[in-house]
Motif scaffolding. Structure first.
Motif, PDB file in Angstrom:
ATOM      1  N   ALA A 375     -57.513  25.645  -5.341  1.00  0.00           N
ATOM      2  CA  ALA A 375     -56.813  24.915  -6.403  1.00  0.00           C
ATOM      3  C   ALA A 375     -56.830  25.697  -7.713  1.00  0.00           C
ATOM      4  O   ALA A 375     -55.840  25.723  -8.459  1.00  0.00           O
ATOM      5  CB  ALA A 375     -57.442  23.540  -6.597  1.00  0.00           C
ATOM      6  N   LEU A 379     -53.498  26.933  -9.828  1.00  0.00           N
ATOM      7  CA  LEU A 379     -53.263  26.512 -11.208  1.00  0.00           C
ATOM      8  C   LEU A 379     -53.643  27.582 -12.229  1.00  0.00           C
ATOM      9  O   LEU A 379     -53.582  27.338 -13.436  1.00  0.00           O
ATOM     10  CB  LEU A 379     -54.042  25.222 -11.502  1.00  0.00           C
ATOM     11  CG  LEU A 379     -53.577  23.976 -10.749  1.00  0.00           C
ATOM     12  CD1 LEU A 379     -54.449  22.770 -11.108  1.00  0.00           C
ATOM     13  CD2 LEU A 379     -52.111  23.665 -11.038  1.00  0.00           C
ATOM     14  N   LEU A 397     -51.450  19.701  -9.797  1.00  0.00           N
ATOM     15  CA  LEU A 397     -51.008  20.407  -8.603  1.00  0.00           C
ATOM     16  C   LEU A 397     -49.758  19.760  -8.019  1.00  0.00           C
ATOM     17  O   LEU A 397     -48.804  20.448  -7.631  1.00  0.00           O
ATOM     18  CB  LEU A 397     -52.121  20.428  -7.553  1.00  0.00           C
ATOM     19  CG  LEU A 397     -53.266  21.404  -7.797  1.00  0.00           C
ATOM     20  CD1 LEU A 397     -54.465  21.049  -6.925  1.00  0.00           C
ATOM     21  CD2 LEU A 397     -52.810  22.835  -7.524  1.00  0.00           C
ATOM     22  N   ILE A 405     -50.659  16.460  -2.261  1.00  0.00           N
ATOM     23  CA  ILE A 405     -51.798  17.355  -2.488  1.00  0.00           C
ATOM     24  C   ILE A 405     -53.067  16.685  -1.970  1.00  0.00           C
ATOM     25  O   ILE A 405     -53.346  15.524  -2.295  1.00  0.00           O
ATOM     26  CB  ILE A 405     -51.983  17.671  -3.985  1.00  0.00           C
ATOM     27  CG1 ILE A 405     -50.694  18.246  -4.583  1.00  0.00           C
ATOM     28  CG2 ILE A 405     -53.172  18.608  -4.191  1.00  0.00           C
ATOM     29  CD1 ILE A 405     -50.239  19.549  -3.990  1.00  0.00           C
TER      30      ILE A 405
END
Length: 501
Positions: A375, A379, A397, A405
């Motif tokens: 993650a 990001l 996300l 997600i």
């Protein structure tokens, strides 16, 4: 974390939403703030007696606000039932206001003694944490920090009122230090910060008390967040018709397994079979394609010596998944780029997520299943950034990449464009290789059977944690991903109603 929360679905709230419930109850329903405090104290006493029925001596540690007021009510009620109460305060009683002040006065009028916390705690059966509620916004210091450290070091069972003091009720993060409760009784609504991230180490068993708030009030507050429960299982996996055939339950294609990493794709493929997919094909590296299905012949394994071979395999499939054991070399990158052209639903995991971080695609027909490290790459931030506010990260996300997600970790989250679901199950034994591959296969197999992306992700996460908890009954340390496969079949077959054939 208690499994009680997984029996039925509960709405999950932010701190601001719970404050709004409190305001509505007081201002529009005419419920006095002190009445709510009385109900909170009664609930605390009820659960204290439930969990520690032989407790005869308790220490209640009170802070300044309404959380401290809950403690004063509990102390008064406990004394009325013959329990010896030591009440220590971290705030000058004369400075209390509102309902908390009245609770303190009533405790004193009933014969209760109030002592200042002096750095030590008495020898008691249970400590009640009524120091801070949901209003805390900064790191603790001074006597407050000392009290929390002392309570944690005491080794005595702890009951927390509403939320363990020192825990952020919205993010689950700790303000420097926090109470490690054995039981938490939370009021009015289930706070999201109790359910994910660091909170799992602090809350102990959670009980929810509505304080008899009128049900109509809850309809006035948004309910786009909820806990996963057995409800998803009952609704989504009905017993199959006696005339069923494999063509009705989809054909999965799972892509992965670079040289030396055949185990990941094999686990994912078997998980897709175990949740009930009609057919499961695997596209994998030539170095092991010939023997990957020796121990599981039901898998149809295909060798991918070049990426273009995948184009033909993708035809007529119900759902694709890519990532388990994929690696991050040129072969893997080419396979991902080709898989992204599919019109089928797609599940993306593991190294495929790391590669995807460089592509920045948006797709409404996929499920992404990152752990915090993946993650953070998606990001372009750090793992601590993700863990600092997991709910916000899951929403970001979803907004950036689309679809559904699944943010894995302690308190796994499932975020769609409309909702966020919280998993209250799972255990530390799941922190082992292959667990994520099992989840990928489960979600893929559920999509193959006709569930939409959100349904499949939510049910897959719930089943994954539920079966892992069952498998961990013999111990968490040493739990293997294949142990979860061993318990999965029983949970995807709801009991056939009596009288059916």
């Amino acid at each position: 974390m208690t499994s009680d929360l997984s029996i039925k679905t509960h709405t999950v709230y932010t701190t601001a939403q719970v404050r709004e419930l409190d305001r509505l109850a007081i201002e529009e329903c005419g419920i006095h703030a002190y009445t709510l405090m009385e109900r909170a104290g009664q609930a605390l006493l009820r659960y204290l007696k439930l969990h520690w029925p032989k407790a005869q001596r308790i220490c209640v540690v009170c802070g300044m606000g309404n959380n401290g007021g809950d403690g004063y009510v509990l102390g008064r009620l406990a004394r009325q039932q013959g329990i010896k109460v030591t009440l220590l305060t971290l705030a000058e009683p004369a400075n209390l206001t509102g309902a908390a002040r009245q609770a303190c006065q009533d405790y004193f009028a009933a014969g209760g003694v109030i002592d200042n916390y002096q750095g030590e705690l008495p020898d008691v059966d249970v400590i009640v944490d009524a120091i801070f509620g949901t209003g805390l916004t900064r790191a603790l210091e001074g006597a407050y920090k000392s009290a929390i450290d002392t309570i944690n070091q005491q080794g005595t069972p702890v009951l927390s009122a509403d939320i363990p003091s020192g825990l952020n009720a919205d993010t689950g993060q700790v303000f420097g230090n926090a109470i490690k409760a054995h039981v938490t009784v939370t009021f009015m609504g289930l706070k999201q910060g109790l359910l994910t991230g660091q909170a799992r180490d602090y809350t102990g068993q959670i009980h929810l008390e509505s304080l008899s708030i009128p049900p109509a009030l809850y309809k006035r507050v948004p309910d786009a967040q909820y806990t996963l429960s057995n409800y998803q299982l009952r609704q989504s996996l009905k017993p199959r018709a006696r005339s069923a055939h494999k063509g009705q339950f989809g054909h999965c294609l799972l892509i992965g397994g670079a040289a030396g990493m055949s185990g990941a794709i094999r686990l994912a493929g078997e998980a897709a079979l175990r949740v009930g997919s009609g057919l499961v094909s695997i596209a994998t590296h030539p170095s092991h394609a010939a023997f990957l299905n020796l121990m599981r012949p039901e898998l149809m394994v295909h060798s991918l010596d070049q990426s273009e071979s995948l184009r033909t395999l993708m035809l007529n499939k119900t759902v694709l998944a890519i990532g388990p054991g994929l690696g991050q070399n040129y072969w893997a990158d080419e396979l991902l780029r080709l898989a992204l052209t599919t019109d089928c639903p797609l599940v993306v995991d593991a190294d495929a997520l790391n590669l995807l971080a460089n592509l920045r695609w948006h797709n409404e027909r996929w499920v992404l299943t990152p752990h915090p490290g993946e993650a953070s790459r998606l990001l372009n931030c750090t793992v601590p950034d993700i863990e600092r506010d997991r709910v916000a990260a899951a929403k970001q996300l979803q907004q950036q990449y689309g679809g559904v997600i699944v943010l894995k970790g302690a308190g796994t989250l499932v975020a769609s464009a409309q909702n966020v679901a919280f998993c209250t199950l799972g255990n530390p034994g799941m922190a082992s290789g292959g667990m994520g591959d099992i989840l990928t296969g489960m979600i893929t197999g559920l999509i193959a059977q006709g569930l939409n992306l959100q349904q499949a992700a939510e049910l897959g996460v719930y089943l994954h944690a539920h079966t892992a908890d069952q498998a961990a009954q013999r111990g968490e340390r040493g739990l293997l991903a294949s142990d979860v496969l061993g318990t999965l079949r029983a949970f995807v077959n709801p009991a056939t109603p009596k009288g059916s054939t």
